[in-house]
Design a protein around this motif. Structure first.
Motif, PDB file in Angstrom:
ATOM      1  N   LEU A  55       0.821  -1.214   0.000  1.00 59.85           N
ATOM      2  CA  LEU A  55       0.000   0.000   0.000  1.00 59.85           C
ATOM      3  C   LEU A  55       0.853   1.262   0.000  1.00 59.85           C
ATOM      4  O   LEU A  55       0.515   2.243  -0.663  1.00 59.85           O
ATOM      5  N   LEU A  56       1.938   1.257   0.731  1.00 59.02           N
ATOM      6  CA  LEU A  56       2.828   2.418   0.709  1.00 59.02           C
ATOM      7  C   LEU A  56       3.415   2.641  -0.680  1.00 59.02           C
ATOM      8  O   LEU A  56       3.606   3.775  -1.104  1.00 59.02           O
ATOM      9  N   TYR A  57       3.689   1.556  -1.385  1.00 61.00           N
ATOM     10  CA  TYR A  57       4.176   1.679  -2.761  1.00 61.00           C
ATOM     11  C   TYR A  57       3.119   2.346  -3.635  1.00 61.00           C
ATOM     12  O   TYR A  57       3.437   3.244  -4.419  1.00 61.00           O
ATOM     13  N   PHE A  58       1.860   1.937  -3.520  1.00 59.94           N
ATOM     14  CA  PHE A  58       0.795   2.549  -4.319  1.00 59.94           C
ATOM     15  C   PHE A  58       0.582   4.013  -3.943  1.00 59.94           C
ATOM     16  O   PHE A  58       0.344   4.860  -4.804  1.00 59.94           O
ATOM     17  N   ILE A  59       0.676   4.330  -2.665  1.00 58.07           N
ATOM     18  CA  ILE A  59       0.544   5.712  -2.233  1.00 58.07           C
ATOM     19  C   ILE A  59       1.671   6.560  -2.830  1.00 58.07           C
ATOM     20  O   ILE A  59       1.447   7.656  -3.332  1.00 58.07           O
ATOM     21  N   TYR A  60       2.871   6.038  -2.810  1.00 59.73           N
ATOM     22  CA  TYR A  60       4.011   6.745  -3.394  1.00 59.73           C
ATOM     23  C   TYR A  60       3.792   6.991  -4.881  1.00 59.73           C
ATOM     24  O   TYR A  60       4.041   8.090  -5.385  1.00 59.73           O
ATOM     25  N   LYS A  61       3.317   5.985  -5.604  1.00 61.41           N
ATOM     26  CA  LYS A  61       3.093   6.136  -7.041  1.00 61.41           C
ATOM     27  C   LYS A  61       2.026   7.185  -7.332  1.00 61.41           C
ATOM     28  O   LYS A  61       2.126   7.924  -8.291  1.00 61.41           O
ATOM     29  N   LEU A  62       0.985   7.254  -6.504  1.00 62.79           N
ATOM     30  CA  LEU A  62      -0.057   8.255  -6.713  1.00 62.79           C
ATOM     31  C   LEU A  62       0.459   9.668  -6.461  1.00 62.79           C
ATOM     32  O   LEU A  62       0.119  10.601  -7.184  1.00 62.79           O
ATOM     33  N   ILE A  63       1.255   9.818  -5.436  1.00 60.03           N
ATOM     34  CA  ILE A  63       1.796  11.136  -5.127  1.00 60.03           C
ATOM     35  C   ILE A  63       2.829  11.544  -6.168  1.00 60.03           C
ATOM     36  O   ILE A  63       2.887  12.705  -6.574  1.00 60.03           O
ATOM     37  N   LYS A  64       3.613  10.624  -6.625  1.00 57.77           N
ATOM     38  CA  LYS A  64       4.696  10.898  -7.566  1.00 57.77           C
ATOM     39  C   LYS A  64       4.174  11.118  -8.987  1.00 57.77           C
ATOM     40  O   LYS A  64       4.899  11.601  -9.839  1.00 57.77           O
ATOM     41  N   LYS A  65       2.910  10.789  -9.228  1.00 53.47           N
ATOM     42  CA  LYS A  65       2.323  10.876 -10.566  1.00 53.47           C
ATOM     43  C   LYS A  65       2.522  12.266 -11.165  1.00 53.47           C
ATOM     44  O   LYS A  65       2.126  13.261 -10.575  1.00 53.47           O
ATOM     45  N   PRO A  66       3.133  12.338 -12.334  1.00 58.37           N
ATOM     46  CA  PRO A  66       3.359  13.655 -12.949  1.00 58.37           C
ATOM     47  C   PRO A  66       2.045  14.270 -13.403  1.00 58.37           C
ATOM     48  O   PRO A  66       1.152  13.583 -13.868  1.00 58.37           O
TER      49      PRO A  66
END
Length: 82
Positions: A55-66
């Motif tokens: 879940l932390l990985y998915f949260i990171y990907k959402l925040i990092k989304k350009p």
């Protein structure tokens, strides 16, 4: 939509694009909050589980989304919109 395409849009199309970006950011914030809630629940019930890492990985990907918010704001200032 690419930043190059944003400069070619009309004023009304830019305003419509801003509405889309705003609604997308609200949905993303709700989704991130939901995932954080699951992480907290998992920490309370299972201590540090494998689910938390995923879940932390998915949260990171959402925040990092350009996104093109900065380019959109720059065009608003150039064209004196809003």
């Amino acid at each position: 939509m690419k930043p190059k395409d944003l400069s070619e849009l009309t004023d009304q199309e830019l305003l419509d694009e801003a509405k889309k970006v705003k609604s997308n950011s609200i949905v993303n914030a709700l989704f991130i909050g939901f995932l954080i809630g699951i992480v907290i629940f998992s920490m309370i019930v299972n201590k540090w589980g494998f689910l938390i890492i995923i879940l932390l990985y998915f949260i990171y990907k959402l925040i990092k989304k350009p996104n093109n918010n900065k380019e959109l704001e720059r065009l608003f200032k150039e064209r004196d919109l809003k």
